[in-house]
Scaffold this active site. Structure first.
Site, PDB file in Angstrom:
ATOM      1  N   LYS A 272     -19.619   3.902  25.795  1.00 15.80           N
ATOM      2  CA  LYS A 272     -19.344   2.539  26.249  1.00 15.80           C
ATOM      3  C   LYS A 272     -20.649   1.774  26.384  1.00 15.80           C
ATOM      4  O   LYS A 272     -21.579   2.318  27.002  1.00 15.80           O
ATOM      5  CB  LYS A 272     -18.638   2.631  27.600  1.00 15.80           C
ATOM      6  CG  LYS A 272     -18.357   1.300  28.232  1.00 15.80           C
ATOM      7  CD  LYS A 272     -17.706   1.505  29.568  1.00 15.80           C
ATOM      8  CE  LYS A 272     -17.563   0.159  30.251  1.00 15.80           C
ATOM      9  NZ  LYS A 272     -17.089   0.266  31.584  1.00 15.80           N
TER      10      LYS A 272
ATOM     11  N   LYS B 253     -22.408   5.970  29.160  1.00 16.54           N
ATOM     12  CA  LYS B 253     -22.151   4.587  29.571  1.00 16.54           C
ATOM     13  C   LYS B 253     -23.499   3.917  29.774  1.00 16.54           C
ATOM     14  O   LYS B 253     -24.310   4.357  30.599  1.00 16.54           O
ATOM     15  CB  LYS B 253     -21.323   4.558  30.847  1.00 16.54           C
ATOM     16  CG  LYS B 253     -21.095   3.137  31.344  1.00 16.54           C
ATOM     17  CD  LYS B 253     -20.111   3.078  32.487  1.00 16.54           C
ATOM     18  CE  LYS B 253     -19.990   1.642  32.998  1.00 16.54           C
ATOM     19  NZ  LYS B 253     -19.039   1.541  34.104  1.00 16.54           N
TER      20      LYS B 253
HETATM   21  C1  PBG Z   1     -17.367  -0.158  36.617  1.00 11.28           C
HETATM   22  C2  PBG Z   1     -16.817  -0.482  35.268  1.00 11.28           C
HETATM   23  C3  PBG Z   1     -17.339  -1.472  34.441  1.00 11.28           C
HETATM   24  C4  PBG Z   1     -16.525  -1.519  33.310  1.00 11.28           C
HETATM   25  C5  PBG Z   1     -15.534  -0.548  33.454  1.00 11.28           C
HETATM   26  N1  PBG Z   1     -15.737   0.093  34.691  1.00 11.28           N
HETATM   27  C6  PBG Z   1     -18.463  -2.418  34.648  1.00 11.28           C
HETATM   28  C7  PBG Z   1     -19.738  -1.950  35.186  1.00 11.28           C
HETATM   29  O1  PBG Z   1     -20.148  -0.792  35.019  1.00 11.28           O
HETATM   30  O2  PBG Z   1     -20.383  -2.773  35.828  1.00 11.28           O
HETATM   31  C8  PBG Z   1     -16.739  -2.478  32.190  1.00 11.28           C
HETATM   32  C9  PBG Z   1     -15.610  -2.715  31.251  1.00 11.28           C
HETATM   33  C10 PBG Z   1     -15.756  -3.926  30.408  1.00 11.28           C
HETATM   34  O3  PBG Z   1     -16.792  -4.628  30.394  1.00 11.28           O
HETATM   35  O4  PBG Z   1     -14.783  -4.231  29.704  1.00 11.28           O
HETATM   36  N2  PBG Z   1     -17.153   1.053  37.166  1.00 11.28           N
END
Ligand code: PBG
Length: 324
Positions: free
Chosen positions: A247, A194
């Site tokens: 991601k 991520k």
């Molecule tokens: C946070 C989380 C995020 C997303 C999913 N879980 C955002 C972040 O890490 O700030 C992002 C998903 C998206 O942008 O569609 N735990």
């Protein structure tokens, strides 16, 4: 010229015969932003067509999705500010609206698959995925909170736990806690690679979950790195993850491809909020065709190696799919 590749493209039947990549609604997971039951449905400004919704609206949405072949959903809670605190305690409150919704959804729709989000940010007054002290995100202080959160979700009946926090060792800590509590069959889809990405902006607007101070770069990965994704994948695999996720998806197709080539686990990719917003904005201006660009985008993620795609386009893709 003896060799003419165009012969294999000369009509639709031949083109379909040799198509290499397929994308079906069953391979998609539809993300949902859940509100407390007394709140009205609200469209998210930067994500046209995507709403924060309460449980009863969500039940209608699921009723509409099932006949289209969308049967997997990932749920994110939009928690009111006054319920947020430093330890994300609302996430562990067995009567919170998120866990209540999971229980009722599994009762009403026993055959769907529900995936959760495990991270502190939706419930944290600091807006970080981990516990914050003196401006630092404390890894080991966070792990028991995440493990307890996962157990609460398993108790509520979740099928797949989705740790999105990027703390070291969290997959192992969650796996241990689940097993100790008798949830050996609850799966883990780890957000393995991520990245600290600009493409989460609309999501943070949807949940009002942006970090109050600093950024997420001490836990989310540097967009410049690819080899490091292998290290994360190795650890998550050893710690018992059932799926590995990359991601965002579109700017990281090379990482999806790398993990697919180097792992025997199913690979998921999260086609995130900013990627959704970007395409919607271009289509709204009439610069791109939604019906053509949207499936092409999803297909590219599949072709790169994703077995499963989490995407806000899930329902629209399934509608298009049912017409071909
Ligand atoms: C946070 C989380 C995020 C997303 C999913 N879980 C955002 C972040 O890490 O700030 C992002 C998903 C998206 O942008 O569609 N735990």
């Amino acid at each position: 010229m003896q060799i003419r590749p165009r012969r294999n493209r000369k009509n639709e039947v031949i083109r379909n015969m040799i198509e290499e990549t397929y994308l079906r609604p069953s391979q998609l997971i539809y993300p949902i932003f859940l509100l407390e039951s007394h709140l009205e449905k609200q469209e998210i400004g930067s994500m046209p067509g995507i709403f924060r919704m309460n449980l009863s609206d969500l039940m209608h949405e699921i009723d509409a999705c099932i006949p289209l072949g969308i049967k997997s959903f990932v749920l994110f809670p939009a928690v009111p500010d006054q319920l947020k605190d430093k330890t994300a305690s609302y996430g562990l409150n067995a009567s919170n609206f998120y866990l209540e919704a999971i229980r009722l959804l599994k009762e009403r729709f026993p055959s769907i698959v529900l995936m959760s989000d495990v991270a502190m940010d939706p419930y944290s007054s600091d807006g970080h995925d981990g516990y914050v002290e003196n401006g630092l995100i404390l890894n080991d202080r966070t792990l028991p909170i995440l493990a307890d959160m996962a157990v609460c979700q398993a108790q509520a009946g979740i099928d797949i736990i989705g740790p999105s926090d990027m703390m070291d060792g969290r997959v192992g800590a969650i796996r241990d806690a689940l097993d100790k509590n008798g949830f050996e069959d609850t799966s883990i889809m780890s957000y393995t690679a991520k990245y600290a990405s600009a493409f989460y902006g609309p999501f943070r607007e949807a949940l009002d979950s942006a970090p109050k101070n600093g950024d997420k770069k001490t836990y989310q990965m540097n967009p410049a790195n690819k080899i490091e994704a292998l290290r994360e994948a190795e650890l998550d695999t050893l710690e018992g993850a059932d799926f590995l996720m990359v991601k965002p998806a579109l700017c990281y197709l090379d990482v999806i491809h790398l993990l697919k080539e180097s792992s025997v686990l199913p690979i998921a990719a999260y086609n995130v909020s900013g990627e959704y917003a970007m395409l919607q904005a271009a289509c709204e201006k009439g610069w791109l065709s939604y019906e053509k660009a949207m499936p092409e985008m999803l297909l590219s993620i599949k072709r790169a190696g994703a077995d499963v795609i989490l995407t806000y386009f899930a329902k629209d893709f399934a509608k298009l799919y049912s017409t071909i």
